[in-house]
Scaffold this motif. Structure first.
Motif, PDB file in Angstrom:
ATOM      1  N   ARG A   1      43.148  44.081  41.374  1.00 25.59           N
ATOM      2  CA  ARG A   1      44.173  45.044  40.396  1.00 25.59           C
ATOM      3  C   ARG A   1      45.359  44.392  39.867  1.00 25.59           C
ATOM      4  O   ARG A   1      45.326  44.463  38.515  1.00 25.59           O
TER       5      ARG A   1
ATOM      6  N   VAL B   1      43.922  41.458  37.437  1.00 30.36           N
ATOM      7  CA  VAL B   1      43.394  42.083  36.049  1.00 30.36           C
ATOM      8  C   VAL B   1      44.732  42.935  35.226  1.00 30.36           C
ATOM      9  O   VAL B   1      44.584  42.519  34.012  1.00 30.36           O
ATOM     10  N   ARG B   2      45.378  43.735  35.997  1.00 32.26           N
ATOM     11  CA  ARG B   2      46.652  44.191  35.089  1.00 32.26           C
ATOM     12  C   ARG B   2      47.436  43.100  34.570  1.00 32.26           C
ATOM     13  O   ARG B   2      47.909  43.323  33.271  1.00 32.26           O
TER      14      ARG B   2
ATOM     15  N   LEU C   1      45.457  41.608  31.466  1.00 28.23           N
ATOM     16  CA  LEU C   1      45.157  42.371  30.443  1.00 28.23           C
ATOM     17  C   LEU C   1      46.822  42.558  29.568  1.00 28.23           C
ATOM     18  O   LEU C   1      46.886  42.739  28.361  1.00 28.23           O
TER      19      LEU C   1
ATOM     20  N   THR D   1      34.981  40.579  34.975  1.00 30.09           N
ATOM     21  CA  THR D   1      35.017  40.991  36.416  1.00 30.09           C
ATOM     22  C   THR D   1      33.519  41.460  36.977  1.00 30.09           C
ATOM     23  O   THR D   1      32.807  41.909  36.178  1.00 30.09           O
TER      24      THR D   1
ATOM     25  N   HIS E   1      39.923  51.911  39.748  1.00 30.98           N
ATOM     26  CA  HIS E   1      40.924  51.917  38.855  1.00 30.98           C
ATOM     27  C   HIS E   1      40.738  51.822  37.512  1.00 30.98           C
ATOM     28  O   HIS E   1      41.309  51.599  36.592  1.00 30.98           O
TER      29      HIS E   1
ATOM     30  N   GLU F   1      42.674  53.341  34.358  1.00 28.95           N
ATOM     31  CA  GLU F   1      43.856  52.755  34.215  1.00 28.95           C
ATOM     32  C   GLU F   1      43.524  51.348  33.443  1.00 28.95           C
ATOM     33  O   GLU F   1      44.350  51.023  32.341  1.00 28.95           O
ATOM     34  N   LEU F   2      42.519  50.484  33.891  1.00 29.14           N
ATOM     35  CA  LEU F   2      42.364  49.257  33.385  1.00 29.14           C
ATOM     36  C   LEU F   2      41.491  49.411  32.045  1.00 29.14           C
ATOM     37  O   LEU F   2      42.403  48.437  31.350  1.00 29.14           O
TER      38      LEU F   2
ATOM     39  N   LEU G   1      44.642  50.091  29.798  1.00 28.97           N
ATOM     40  CA  LEU G   1      45.663  48.827  29.574  1.00 28.97           C
ATOM     41  C   LEU G   1      44.932  47.896  28.620  1.00 28.97           C
ATOM     42  O   LEU G   1      45.488  47.521  27.663  1.00 28.97           O
TER      43      LEU G   1
ATOM     44  N   LEU H   1      37.812  44.453  28.577  1.00 31.11           N
ATOM     45  CA  LEU H   1      37.433  44.358  29.865  1.00 31.11           C
ATOM     46  C   LEU H   1      35.799  44.345  30.115  1.00 31.11           C
ATOM     47  O   LEU H   1      35.253  45.315  29.640  1.00 31.11           O
TER      48      LEU H   1
END
Ligand code: NAP
Ligand code: HSE
Length: 455
Positions: free
Chosen positions: A88, A91-92, A95, A103, A112, A115-116, A119, A127
Motif C-alpha cells: 500500500r 502504490v500510494r 500515485l 498491480t 484499499h 482509497e487508491l 488517489l 491504476l
C-alpha cells in the motif's frame, strides 16, 4: 530512435520474475506493436543477493522499494510484491508522484481500493489491475470496456487456481485435500499465506473487484459471503460425482430479489435475476458448490480459471484460461503495461475509471435471504429411526428432501448419509442443520454445499 518507457518493478518473485523474463523474450515484439520500448530500469526485491532463475544487472536491483518509486527515470511502477501493508505504501507513494501503477495485488485492492483509486484520480494518473483477477484472462478489460453496453445479469466464475487445482486432483485421483496443497504451493499458484486461497478469501477479493466493476458500486469485502474448501473430503467429491455433479469453488454475482423462506419451491433454485432489472440488491458470494457435469464450468480443471458472464445485450459469454502461475499472470501485467505506456504517451489519465464511476449505489443482499438447493453429508449411527429424526427436523422447517444416498453399512457403525434438499432459504437450512447436528445420532458436523444449476 524508438521512444522508451521506463519501468520500476517492486517484486521479482513468481510474477515479477515472469514479467522480467517475458520482457526479455518478447520486448522487441511489444516494441514493434506499440511503437514504444518497455524497459525495466529498476527492480526491488527483499533480498537482492538471493539466487534467482534469471539474471538482473546489479545496477538495476535494489533491496529498497523507495529507490525504485522515487527514481526520476522510473515512469511506471509495477507492484508485484503482494501483501497489504508495504504494498500500500509503494502504490500510494507512486500515485502521489503522479506515476501510473500496475498491480496484480487483489488483496490490496480489496482492502484499499477506494482509497487508491481516489488517489490516482487526485494525482491525475491511472491504476491498472488486470492481473489481479483470473491470472491471464483479460476479464477486467472485458467488463470495463467491451461490455460497457450491457447490464450484467450474472457472473459465475472459478477464480482461484489453487482451489481448482486441489479439487481437480481430489476428483481425478481420489486424493485428500492435504495431499495436494503442497503441490499447488510448489507450482507457484498459492499465495504466500495459503489460507487466503483455501478459505476462499483470494476468490472473494477477485469476486469483489468484478462485482464492483459490473454493478458500479464498491463492494466491501465484509459484505461477501465467503466459504472455502478446507472442510471438503474426497467422499463429497465422490458422492457429488454419483449424483452427476462436480464440486467447484464458485464466485457468484447476480442481481436478486430477496427470497423469503416461504419462497422455497421444490426442485429448482428460486433465486432469479428480476426481469425488470429492479433487484433488491446483488448476491456476491464465494462457496464450494455442486455444478452439473453438463455445465461447462464443471470441465474447468487444474489451475485453469473460467468466468461466465451474462449480459442483457451480449447474452452468455465464457472467459477461460490459466488463472495462476508465472507466465499467465505476467501476460496480464504486460497487457496493462502496454495500456499504461500508451496512456502515458497520450496524456490520458482517466481512460480507466475507478470502480464506482458509473453509478456508485447498490447493495449486497445477505446470504441468509437467498434460496438455494443443498447437498448435505451427515455421519450418522446406522440404526433404526435415524432418518425419521432427521426428516422430522427438515419437515418442521418446510424443507423438502429430493433424494437420499446411504451406502450399506453394518448395524451400529457410523455411516455417511447424503441428502439433496429442495430449494430453501439459506437461513432456514442453516437453522435446521444446526438442530440436526445436535442430534445424538449425528456423529460429526454436517457438510453443507449449495447446488448451482447455473441455467
Ligand atoms: P512472490 O513469489 O512471493 O514474490 C514476491 C516478491 O516481492 C519477491 O521477489 C520478494 O523479494 C519481493 N518483496 C517482498 N517484500 C518486499 C519488500 N519489502 N521490498 C521489496 N521487495 C519485496 O509472490 P508472487 O506469487 O509473485 O505474487 C506477487 C503478487 O502477485 C501478489 O499480490 C499475488 O497475489 C499476485 N498474483 C500472484 C499470482 C501467482 O500465480 N503467483 C497470480 C496473480 C496475482 P525476494 O524475491 O527477495 O523474496
Ligand atoms: N493464489 C492465486 C490463485 C493466484 O491460486 O488463483 C492467482 O491469483
Amino acid at each position: 530512435m524508438m521512444d522508451q518507457v521506463n519501468l520500476g518493478l517492486v517484486g521479482g518473485g513468481t510474477v515479477g520474475g515472469g514479467v522480467w523474463q517475458a520482457l526479455q523474450r518478447n520486448g522487441d515484439l511489444m516494441a514493434a506493436r506499440l511503437g514504444l520500448r518497455l524497459q525495466v530500469v529498476r527492480m526491488a526485491v527483499r533480498d537482492p543477493k538471493r539466487t534467482r532463475g534469471f539474471t538482473v544487472p546489479t545496477s538495476v536491483l535494489t533491496g529498497d522499494w523507495s529507490e525504485v518509486v522515487h527514481d526520476p527515470q522510473v515512469q511506471i511502477v509495477v507492484e508485484l510484491m503482494g501483501g497489504t501493508t508495504t504494498a500500500r505504501e509503494v502504490v500510494r507513494a507512486a500515485l502521489k508522484l503522479g506515476k501510473p501503477v500496475v498491480t496484480a495485488n487483489k488483496a490490496l485492492l480489496s482492502a484499499h481500493g477506494p482509497e487508491l483509486f481516489a488517489l490516482a484520480a487526485k494525482h491525475r494518473t491511472n491504476l491498472y489491475y488486470e492481473a489481479a483477477v483470473a491470472g491471464g484472462i483479460p476479464i477486467i478489460k472485458a467488463l470495463r470496456e467491451s461490455f460497457a453496453g450491457n447490464r450484467i445479469t450474472r457472473i459465475a466464475g472459478i477464480v482461484n487456481g489453487t482451489c481448482n487445482y486441489i479439487l481437480t486432483r481430489m476428483k481425478l485421483e481420489g486424493a485428500e485435500f492435504s495431499e495436494v496443497l503442497a503441490d499447488a504451493q510448489r507450482l507457484g499458484y498459492a499465495e504466500a499465506e495459503p489460507s487466503l486461497d483455501i478459505d476462499g478469501h483470494d476468490a472473494a477479493h477477485k469476486i469483489g473487484i468484478l462485482a464492483s466493476l459490473a454493478h458500479g458500486f464498491w463492494v466491501r469485502p465484509e459484505a461477501i459471503h465467503t466459504e472455502g474448501i478446507r472442510h471438503l473430503s474426497k467422499l463429497d467429491i465422490q458422492f457429488a460425482g454419483q449424483l452427476g455433479y462436480t464440486i467447484k469453488l464458485l464466485g457468484i454475482i447476480q442481481p436478486v430479489a430477496s427470497a423469503a423462506p416461504s419462497a422455497a419451491k421444490k426442485g429448482r433454485n428460486t433465486k432469479k435475476a428480476p426481469d425488470d432489472g429492479q433487484a433488491s440488491g446483488i448476491q456476491v458470494s464465494v462457496y464450494p458448490a455442486l455444478v452439473p457435469n453438463t455445465h461447462v464450468l464443471a470441465s474447468v480443471n487444474h489451475a485453469f480459471n473460467a468466468v461466465a458472464v451474462r449480459g442483457d445485450t451480449v447474452g452468455d459469454t465464457l472467459f477461460y484460461g490459466r488463472g495462476a502461475g508465472q507466465d499467465p499472470t505476467a501476460s496480464s501485467v504486460l497487457g496493462d503495461l502496454a495500456d499504461a505506456a500508451l496512456d502515458l504517451r497520450a496524456g490520458n489519465h482517466h481512460r480507466v475509471p475507478p470502480f464506482a464511476a458509473h453509478n456508485g449505489q447498490g447493495r449486497v443482499v445477505p446470504m441468509d435471504t437467498i434460496a438455494s438447493r443443498f447437498y448435505v453429508r451427515l455421519d450418522v449411527s446406522d440404526r433404526p429411526g435415524v432418518f425419521a429424526r432427521i426428516a422430522t427436523v427438515l419437515a418442521r422447517a418446510q424443507i423438502g428432501i429430493s433424494s437420499i444416498i446411504q451406502p450399506e453399512g453394518h448395524s451400529g457403525e457410523t455411516v455417511p448419509v447424503i441428502l439433496m434438499l429442495d430449494a430453501a432459504s439459506n437461513q432456514s437450512v442453516r437453522k435446521a442443520l444446526a438442530t440436526i447436528g445436535k442430534l445424538p445420532v449425528v456423529k460429526s458436523k454436517p457438510v453443507v454445499l449449495r447446488v448451482e444449476n447455473l441455467d
